[in-house]
Design an enzyme around this catalytic site. Structure first.
Site, PDB file in Angstrom:
ATOM      1  N   GLU A 179       0.835  -1.167   0.123  1.00 27.76           N
ATOM      2  CA  GLU A 179      -0.010   0.079  -0.030  1.00 27.76           C
ATOM      3  C   GLU A 179       0.999   1.143   0.036  1.00 27.76           C
ATOM      4  OE1 GLU A 179      -3.179   0.005   2.916  1.00 27.76           O
ATOM      5  OE2 GLU A 179      -2.901   2.112   3.194  1.00 27.76           O
ATOM      6  N   GLU A 184      -2.392  11.395   3.327  1.00 29.23           N
ATOM      7  CA  GLU A 184      -3.466  11.283   4.372  1.00 29.23           C
ATOM      8  C   GLU A 184      -3.528  12.583   5.207  1.00 29.23           C
ATOM      9  OE1 GLU A 184      -4.319   7.145   6.008  1.00 29.23           O
ATOM     10  OE2 GLU A 184      -2.247   7.270   5.926  1.00 29.23           O
TER      11      GLU A 184
END
Length: 299
Positions: A179, A184
Protein backbone atom coordinates in the site's frame (compact mmCIF):
# COMPACT_ATOMS: atom_id res chain seq x y z
CA UNK A 1 -0.96 -17.15 -13.27
CA UNK A 2 -4.00 -14.91 -12.80
CA UNK A 3 -6.31 -14.65 -15.76
CA UNK A 4 -7.42 -11.16 -16.92
CA UNK A 5 -10.43 -9.93 -14.90
CA UNK A 6 -13.93 -10.25 -16.27
CA UNK A 7 -17.18 -8.67 -15.21
CA UNK A 8 -17.87 -11.66 -12.94
CA UNK A 9 -14.62 -11.32 -11.01
CA UNK A 10 -14.80 -10.03 -7.44
CA UNK A 11 -11.93 -8.57 -5.43
CA UNK A 12 -12.07 -7.94 -1.71
CA UNK A 13 -10.00 -4.94 -0.64
CA UNK A 14 -8.69 -4.84 2.94
CA UNK A 15 -7.59 -1.45 4.20
CA UNK A 16 -4.68 -0.46 6.43
CA UNK A 17 -4.96 -0.25 10.23
CA UNK A 18 -5.29 3.49 10.20
CA UNK A 19 -7.75 4.03 7.41
CA UNK A 20 -9.47 0.83 6.62
CA UNK A 21 -10.15 -2.90 6.61
CA UNK A 22 -13.85 -3.30 6.40
CA UNK A 23 -13.66 -5.72 3.51
CA UNK A 24 -15.32 -3.78 0.71
CA UNK A 25 -16.27 -5.88 -2.33
CA UNK A 26 -14.97 -4.43 -5.57
CA UNK A 27 -16.70 -5.63 -8.74
CA UNK A 28 -13.88 -5.75 -11.27
CA UNK A 29 -14.90 -4.72 -14.76
CA UNK A 30 -12.81 -5.44 -17.84
CA UNK A 31 -9.53 -3.59 -17.60
CA UNK A 32 -9.71 -0.42 -19.63
CA UNK A 33 -6.81 1.77 -18.56
CA UNK A 34 -7.26 5.20 -20.06
CA UNK A 35 -4.05 5.87 -21.95
CA UNK A 36 -3.52 9.21 -23.64
CA UNK A 37 -0.39 10.71 -25.08
CA UNK A 38 0.47 14.28 -24.33
CA UNK A 39 -0.30 16.24 -27.51
CA UNK A 40 2.65 16.80 -29.73
CA UNK A 41 3.80 20.31 -30.44
CA UNK A 42 6.73 21.03 -28.17
CA UNK A 43 9.05 23.17 -30.23
CA UNK A 44 12.75 22.55 -30.49
CA UNK A 45 14.93 24.89 -28.50
CA UNK A 46 17.22 27.24 -30.38
CA UNK A 47 20.55 25.62 -31.08
CA UNK A 48 21.55 21.98 -31.52
CA UNK A 49 19.71 20.52 -28.51
CA UNK A 50 16.01 19.71 -28.78
CA UNK A 51 13.73 20.42 -25.83
CA UNK A 52 12.98 17.45 -23.61
CA UNK A 53 9.83 15.58 -24.61
CA UNK A 54 6.93 15.90 -22.18
CA UNK A 55 6.10 12.87 -20.07
CA UNK A 56 3.49 10.55 -21.54
CA UNK A 57 0.22 10.61 -19.62
CA UNK A 58 -0.92 7.11 -18.68
CA UNK A 59 -4.06 8.16 -16.80
CA UNK A 60 -5.77 11.51 -16.31
CA UNK A 61 -9.08 12.74 -14.99
CA UNK A 62 -9.63 16.50 -15.08
CA UNK A 63 -13.21 16.09 -13.77
CA UNK A 64 -14.73 18.21 -16.50
CA UNK A 65 -18.48 17.89 -16.87
CA UNK A 66 -21.79 19.35 -15.77
CA UNK A 67 -22.51 20.13 -12.14
CA UNK A 68 -24.07 17.17 -10.36
CA UNK A 69 -22.74 14.53 -12.76
CA UNK A 70 -21.15 11.41 -11.38
CA UNK A 71 -17.57 10.32 -11.96
CA UNK A 72 -16.48 8.74 -15.24
CA UNK A 73 -17.41 5.07 -14.90
CA UNK A 74 -14.75 4.03 -17.40
CA UNK A 75 -12.10 5.28 -14.96
CA UNK A 76 -13.59 4.90 -11.46
CA UNK A 77 -15.84 2.60 -9.53
CA UNK A 78 -17.67 3.53 -6.34
CA UNK A 79 -17.32 1.42 -3.21
CA UNK A 80 -20.14 1.11 -0.70
CA UNK A 81 -20.41 0.06 2.92
CA UNK A 82 -19.03 0.81 6.36
CA UNK A 83 -15.73 -0.03 8.08
CA UNK A 84 -15.92 -2.01 11.31
CA UNK A 85 -12.24 -2.89 11.60
CA UNK A 86 -11.06 0.70 11.72
CA UNK A 87 -14.18 1.97 13.52
CA UNK A 88 -14.88 4.65 10.95
CA UNK A 89 -18.33 6.20 11.32
CA UNK A 90 -19.37 6.86 7.71
CA UNK A 91 -21.31 4.79 5.22
CA UNK A 92 -19.90 5.03 1.69
CA UNK A 93 -22.79 5.53 -0.72
CA UNK A 94 -23.19 4.65 -4.39
CA UNK A 95 -23.67 6.83 -7.45
CA UNK A 96 -23.31 10.58 -7.17
CA UNK A 97 -24.94 11.00 -3.77
CA UNK A 98 -21.62 11.90 -2.13
CA UNK A 99 -19.25 12.12 -5.12
CA UNK A 100 -20.09 14.42 -8.01
CA UNK A 101 -18.62 17.00 -10.36
CA UNK A 102 -19.11 20.67 -9.51
CA UNK A 103 -19.25 21.95 -13.10
CA UNK A 104 -16.00 23.90 -12.58
CA UNK A 105 -13.53 21.11 -13.31
CA UNK A 106 -13.50 19.52 -9.85
CA UNK A 107 -14.63 16.31 -8.21
CA UNK A 108 -16.27 16.96 -4.84
CA UNK A 109 -16.49 14.16 -2.27
CA UNK A 110 -18.84 15.29 0.48
CA UNK A 111 -19.15 13.92 4.02
CA UNK A 112 -22.50 14.70 5.61
CA UNK A 113 -24.06 14.12 8.99
CA UNK A 114 -27.14 12.33 7.68
CA UNK A 115 -28.63 8.94 6.90
CA UNK A 116 -31.42 9.28 4.34
CA UNK A 117 -31.15 5.64 3.30
CA UNK A 118 -31.35 4.20 6.84
CA UNK A 119 -27.91 2.65 6.32
CA UNK A 120 -26.68 0.30 9.03
CA UNK A 121 -23.09 0.46 10.29
CA UNK A 122 -21.05 -1.66 12.69
CA UNK A 123 -22.17 0.54 15.59
CA UNK A 124 -25.87 0.66 14.64
CA UNK A 125 -27.67 3.20 12.47
CA UNK A 126 -25.01 5.12 10.51
CA UNK A 127 -24.54 8.76 11.47
CA UNK A 128 -22.64 9.97 8.39
CA UNK A 129 -22.39 9.40 4.63
CA UNK A 130 -19.39 9.88 2.35
CA UNK A 131 -17.75 8.36 -0.75
CA UNK A 132 -14.79 6.24 -1.76
CA UNK A 133 -13.73 5.48 -5.34
CA UNK A 134 -10.97 3.46 -6.97
CA UNK A 135 -9.59 2.41 -10.36
CA UNK A 136 -9.30 -1.34 -9.67
CA UNK A 137 -9.94 -3.31 -12.84
CA UNK A 138 -9.97 -0.09 -14.88
CA UNK A 139 -6.47 1.34 -14.49
CA UNK A 140 -3.29 0.30 -12.76
CA UNK A 141 0.36 1.00 -13.40
CA UNK A 142 3.86 0.61 -12.08
CA UNK A 143 6.25 3.58 -11.80
CA UNK A 144 6.08 7.16 -12.96
CA UNK A 145 4.64 10.26 -11.36
CA UNK A 146 1.30 9.93 -9.57
CA UNK A 147 -0.23 13.22 -8.52
CA UNK A 148 -3.44 14.98 -7.59
CA UNK A 149 -4.28 18.61 -6.88
CA UNK A 150 -6.58 18.61 -3.88
CA UNK A 151 -8.17 20.93 -1.37
CA UNK A 152 -8.75 18.88 1.75
CA UNK A 153 -11.55 19.33 4.30
CA UNK A 154 -11.07 20.27 7.93
CA UNK A 155 -12.32 19.37 11.38
CA UNK A 156 -11.91 16.89 14.21
CA UNK A 157 -12.59 13.36 13.01
CA UNK A 158 -12.23 14.17 9.30
CA UNK A 159 -9.88 11.84 7.36
CA UNK A 160 -9.19 12.40 3.63
CA UNK A 161 -6.78 10.23 1.66
CA UNK A 162 -5.25 9.72 -1.79
CA UNK A 163 -3.55 6.31 -1.94
CA UNK A 164 -2.81 3.10 -3.86
CA UNK A 165 -3.06 -0.67 -3.39
CA UNK A 166 -1.20 -3.46 -5.18
CA UNK A 167 -3.27 -4.93 -7.99
CA UNK A 168 -2.34 -8.48 -6.96
CA UNK A 169 -4.13 -8.13 -3.63
CA UNK A 170 -6.79 -10.62 -4.67
CA UNK A 171 -4.03 -13.22 -5.02
CA UNK A 172 -1.61 -12.41 -2.20
CA UNK A 173 -3.78 -10.49 0.28
CA UNK A 174 -3.01 -7.36 2.26
CA UNK A 175 -0.41 -6.29 3.38
CA UNK A 176 1.58 -8.56 1.07
CA UNK A 177 0.09 -6.63 -1.85
CA UNK A 178 1.58 -3.39 -0.55
CA UNK A 179 0.00 0.00 0.00
CA UNK A 180 1.30 3.45 -0.93
CA UNK A 181 -0.36 6.33 0.94
CA UNK A 182 0.38 9.41 -1.13
CA UNK A 183 -1.56 11.77 1.14
CA UNK A 184 -3.44 11.32 4.39
CA UNK A 185 -4.62 14.00 6.78
CA UNK A 186 -6.31 13.71 10.15
CA UNK A 187 -8.34 16.70 11.21
CA UNK A 188 -6.53 17.34 14.48
CA UNK A 189 -3.39 18.12 12.42
CA UNK A 190 -4.66 20.85 10.08
CA UNK A 191 -1.21 21.81 8.76
CA UNK A 192 0.27 18.30 8.31
CA UNK A 193 -0.14 15.49 5.77
CA UNK A 194 1.41 12.02 5.86
CA UNK A 195 2.95 9.70 3.25
CA UNK A 196 3.37 6.05 4.23
CA UNK A 197 4.32 2.60 2.91
CA UNK A 198 2.64 -0.55 4.19
CA UNK A 199 3.84 -4.07 3.41
CA UNK A 200 4.60 -7.45 4.98
CA UNK A 201 6.03 -6.83 8.45
CA UNK A 202 5.53 -3.05 8.31
CA UNK A 203 1.79 -2.49 8.07
CA UNK A 204 -0.72 -0.59 10.16
CA UNK A 205 0.86 1.53 12.84
CA UNK A 206 4.19 -0.02 11.82
CA UNK A 207 4.03 1.57 8.37
CA UNK A 208 7.11 3.44 7.18
CA UNK A 209 6.61 7.09 6.33
CA UNK A 210 6.86 10.74 7.29
CA UNK A 211 4.78 13.87 7.64
CA UNK A 212 5.01 17.22 5.87
CA UNK A 213 3.87 20.41 7.62
CA UNK A 214 3.09 23.79 6.13
CA UNK A 215 4.98 26.76 7.60
CA UNK A 216 3.55 29.55 9.72
CA UNK A 217 0.58 27.55 10.92
CA UNK A 218 -1.12 27.45 7.52
CA UNK A 219 -3.86 24.84 7.12
CA UNK A 220 -4.02 22.49 4.14
CA UNK A 221 -7.78 23.10 3.98
CA UNK A 222 -7.23 26.76 3.12
CA UNK A 223 -6.00 26.17 -0.45
CA UNK A 224 -5.37 23.57 -3.13
CA UNK A 225 -2.08 21.67 -2.92
CA UNK A 226 -0.42 19.15 -5.22
CA UNK A 227 0.38 15.79 -3.62
CA UNK A 228 2.62 13.45 -5.60
CA UNK A 229 4.97 10.52 -5.65
CA UNK A 230 7.79 9.98 -8.11
CA UNK A 231 8.10 6.22 -8.31
CA UNK A 232 10.90 4.15 -9.83
CA UNK A 233 12.17 0.62 -9.27
CA UNK A 234 13.30 0.41 -5.63
CA UNK A 235 12.57 4.10 -4.95
CA UNK A 236 9.57 6.28 -4.05
CA UNK A 237 9.75 10.03 -3.42
CA UNK A 238 6.90 12.03 -1.84
CA UNK A 239 6.35 15.72 -2.48
CA UNK A 240 3.92 18.52 -1.68
CA UNK A 241 3.74 21.38 -4.17
CA UNK A 242 7.00 20.16 -5.70
CA UNK A 243 8.86 20.01 -2.37
CA UNK A 244 10.26 16.49 -1.81
CA UNK A 245 9.99 15.59 1.86
CA UNK A 246 10.93 11.90 1.97
CA UNK A 247 12.47 9.15 -0.16
CA UNK A 248 12.08 5.46 0.60
CA UNK A 249 14.07 2.51 -0.78
CA UNK A 250 14.50 -1.15 0.23
CA UNK A 251 17.29 -0.01 2.54
CA UNK A 252 14.60 1.51 4.82
CA UNK A 253 12.89 -1.83 5.42
CA UNK A 254 15.51 -3.54 7.59
CA UNK A 255 15.59 -6.65 5.42
CA UNK A 256 11.84 -6.89 5.00
CA UNK A 257 10.31 -7.35 1.54
CA UNK A 258 9.92 -4.40 -0.84
CA UNK A 259 6.61 -5.01 -2.63
CA UNK A 260 6.42 -1.87 -4.77
CA UNK A 261 7.92 -2.97 -8.09
CA UNK A 262 4.59 -3.92 -9.68
CA UNK A 263 1.26 -2.34 -10.71
CA UNK A 264 -0.95 -0.51 -8.22
CA UNK A 265 -4.40 1.08 -8.59
CA UNK A 266 -5.65 4.43 -7.26
CA UNK A 267 -8.07 5.29 -4.44
CA UNK A 268 -9.67 8.54 -3.24
CA UNK A 269 -11.82 8.64 -0.12
CA UNK A 270 -13.08 10.82 2.70
CA UNK A 271 -13.58 8.98 5.99
CA UNK A 272 -15.28 10.23 9.14
CA UNK A 273 -13.95 9.04 12.49
CA UNK A 274 -11.80 6.00 13.21
CA UNK A 275 -8.97 4.95 15.48
CA UNK A 276 -6.42 7.40 14.11
CA UNK A 277 -8.39 10.67 13.70
CA UNK A 278 -10.86 10.02 16.51
CA UNK A 279 -14.55 10.77 16.15
CA UNK A 280 -16.11 14.13 15.28
CA UNK A 281 -17.06 16.30 18.22
CA UNK A 282 -19.02 19.47 18.85
CA UNK A 283 -16.43 21.53 16.99
CA UNK A 284 -16.79 19.56 13.74
CA UNK A 285 -18.85 21.33 11.09
CA UNK A 286 -20.74 19.38 8.40
CA UNK A 287 -20.83 19.01 5.48
CA UNK A 288 -17.11 18.70 4.73
CA UNK A 289 -15.72 18.43 1.20
CA UNK A 290 -12.66 16.90 -0.42
CA UNK A 291 -12.25 18.84 -3.68
CA UNK A 292 -10.07 17.26 -6.39
CA UNK A 293 -8.95 19.38 -9.35
CA UNK A 294 -7.25 16.52 -11.20
CA UNK A 295 -5.60 13.12 -10.90
CA UNK A 296 -2.75 12.26 -13.29
CA UNK A 297 -0.31 9.43 -13.78
CA UNK A 298 2.61 9.97 -16.17
CA UNK A 299 5.85 8.26 -17.15
Amino acid sequence: MRMPPTQSDVMTVPMSWRRRTALYTLALLCTSGAVAAVPAGATAADGPHAAAAPAAIKFADEFDGPAGAGVDGSKWQIETGDNVNNHERQYYTSGNNNAQLDGQGNLVITARKENPGNYQCWYGRCEYTSARLNTAGKFDSAYGRVEARIKIPRGQGIWPAFWMLGSDMGDVGWPNSGEIDIMENVGFEPNTVHGTLHGPGYSGEGGIGAGYSLPNGEAFADNFHTFAIDWAPDSIKWSVDGQVYQTRTPADLGGRQWVFNKPFFLILNLAVGGYWPGDPDGSTVFPQQLVVDYVRVSD
